[in-house]
Design a protein around this motif. Sequence first.
Motif, PDB file in Angstrom:
ATOM      1  N   ALA A   1      -2.839   0.482  13.650  1.00 55.50           N
ATOM      2  CA  ALA A   1      -3.360   1.846  13.662  1.00 55.50           C
ATOM      3  C   ALA A   1      -2.490   2.763  14.511  1.00 55.50           C
ATOM      4  O   ALA A   1      -2.249   3.925  14.150  1.00 55.50           O
TER       5      ALA A   1
ATOM      6  N   SER B   1       0.830  -1.211   0.000  1.00 59.34           N
ATOM      7  CA  SER B   1       0.000   0.000   0.000  1.00 59.34           C
ATOM      8  C   SER B   1       0.858   1.252   0.000  1.00 59.34           C
ATOM      9  O   SER B   1       0.550   2.235  -0.690  1.00 59.34           O
TER      10      SER B   1
ATOM     11  N   HIS C   1      -5.251   4.403  -9.107  1.00 58.91           N
ATOM     12  CA  HIS C   1      -5.185   5.440  -8.082  1.00 58.91           C
ATOM     13  C   HIS C   1      -4.605   6.736  -8.642  1.00 58.91           C
ATOM     14  O   HIS C   1      -5.030   7.833  -8.244  1.00 58.91           O
TER      15      HIS C   1
ATOM     16  N   PRO D   1      -5.879  -1.912   3.147  1.00 60.78           N
ATOM     17  CA  PRO D   1      -7.323  -1.797   3.397  1.00 60.78           C
ATOM     18  C   PRO D   1      -8.106  -3.024   2.962  1.00 60.78           C
ATOM     19  O   PRO D   1      -9.089  -3.400   3.612  1.00 60.78           O
TER      20      PRO D   1
ATOM     21  N   THR E   1      -3.866  -4.880  -1.069  1.00 57.81           N
ATOM     22  CA  THR E   1      -3.435  -3.744  -0.271  1.00 57.81           C
ATOM     23  C   THR E   1      -3.898  -3.898   1.174  1.00 57.81           C
ATOM     24  O   THR E   1      -4.731  -4.763   1.497  1.00 57.81           O
TER      25      THR E   1
ATOM     26  N   ALA F   1       0.885   3.916  -2.995  1.00 57.02           N
ATOM     27  CA  ALA F   1       0.496   5.294  -2.692  1.00 57.02           C
ATOM     28  C   ALA F   1       1.579   6.276  -3.113  1.00 57.02           C
ATOM     29  O   ALA F   1       1.292   7.335  -3.681  1.00 57.02           O
TER      30      ALA F   1
ATOM     31  N   THR G   1      -3.055  10.092   0.342  1.00 53.52           N
ATOM     32  CA  THR G   1      -4.037   9.660   1.341  1.00 53.52           C
ATOM     33  C   THR G   1      -5.167   8.873   0.707  1.00 53.52           C
ATOM     34  O   THR G   1      -5.603   7.844   1.242  1.00 53.52           O
ATOM     35  N   LEU G   2      -5.661   9.334  -0.438  1.00 52.46           N
ATOM     36  CA  LEU G   2      -6.747   8.629  -1.116  1.00 52.46           C
ATOM     37  C   LEU G   2      -6.313   7.225  -1.535  1.00 52.46           C
ATOM     38  O   LEU G   2      -7.089   6.269  -1.429  1.00 52.46           O
ATOM     39  N   SER G   3      -5.091   7.103  -2.025  1.00 53.51           N
ATOM     40  CA  SER G   3      -4.595   5.790  -2.438  1.00 53.51           C
ATOM     41  C   SER G   3      -4.435   4.865  -1.242  1.00 53.51           C
ATOM     42  O   SER G   3      -4.787   3.676  -1.306  1.00 53.51           O
ATOM     43  N   LEU G   4      -3.890   5.397  -0.167  1.00 57.77           N
ATOM     44  CA  LEU G   4      -3.636   4.572   1.015  1.00 57.77           C
ATOM     45  C   LEU G   4      -4.925   4.079   1.654  1.00 57.77           C
ATOM     46  O   LEU G   4      -4.946   3.059   2.341  1.00 57.77           O
ATOM     47  N   ASP G   5      -6.029   4.789   1.423  1.00 58.01           N
ATOM     48  CA  ASP G   5      -7.296   4.499   2.098  1.00 58.01           C
ATOM     49  C   ASP G   5      -8.292   3.752   1.209  1.00 58.01           C
ATOM     50  O   ASP G   5      -9.330   3.314   1.691  1.00 58.01           O
ATOM     51  N   ASP G   6      -7.981   3.593  -0.071  1.00 59.89           N
ATOM     52  CA  ASP G   6      -8.975   3.069  -1.010  1.00 59.89           C
ATOM     53  C   ASP G   6      -9.182   1.566  -0.860  1.00 59.89           C
ATOM     54  O   ASP G   6      -8.228   0.805  -0.677  1.00 59.89           O
TER      55      ASP G   6
END
Length: 260
Positions: free
Chosen positions: A236, A58, A137, A217, A215, A62, A196-201
């Motif tokens: 986390a 990930s 992404h 997520p 990944t 990202a 951030t969008l890539s890491l969270d998708d």
Amino acid sequence: MARLGLALGLGFLWLPVLLLAGYAFSESRIPFQWGGFSLRWFAALAENERLLEAAWLSLRVALGSATLAVLLGGATGWVLARRGSFRGRALFGVLAGAPLVLPDVVMGLSLLLLFVLLEGATGWPAGRGATTILLAHATIGAAYVVVLAQARLAEMAPELEEAARDLGAGPATAFATITLPLMAPSLAAGWLLAFTLSLDDVVVASFVSGPAGTTLPMVVFSMLRLGLTPEVNALAVVILAVAALGGGLALLALRGLRRL
């Protein structure tokens, strides 16, 4: 009342995060049940190769997709802001910003069909994996960079570039010494947003990934079916610590620049 509203808003945003981080130090195997202080789940996280490999994938995706998104989005934003009117400009602008309004399911399915057609016609990409996730992404992140770069250039007086040209600078020199430094804040903001969008998708990656491209997520989402463990809480905490460290270093760098 303003302070009370601020406190309630911050509590609403941060209380779940703090609870998640707190339960990472619990001895209990149930993620949201306190069983005494322990660091066992951090040790278990260090030995969980599946989570670590997914996290590393990930991060690489990202980083690559955010960088590619800045290159594509920055160039597109510059064309829309500086090239004036040209045939198809309106359609070009709409297509560049389409990923902002299209649902993730539609984007994921359309990109999957595109990759399948490309593989059938050219043999590339060979299957779905990290490469297809990175390209997907980057496509989405570029739309955000376009908006930021175009807005920044709209605020910037074109006379600055014209003055550099009048003083003998060529187009490339004027862009590198005038335009690009002034665009840098918007490009940096776009890079962080795309990262951030890539890491969270989850949704788009689920469509365009394969067995070799799972990944973080996606792994966490799949764990919901079997039951989460406090290893996710520990992960986390690690992510929060890295983000806090990065934010602190950025703040120190900004203070150093202001002193200069």
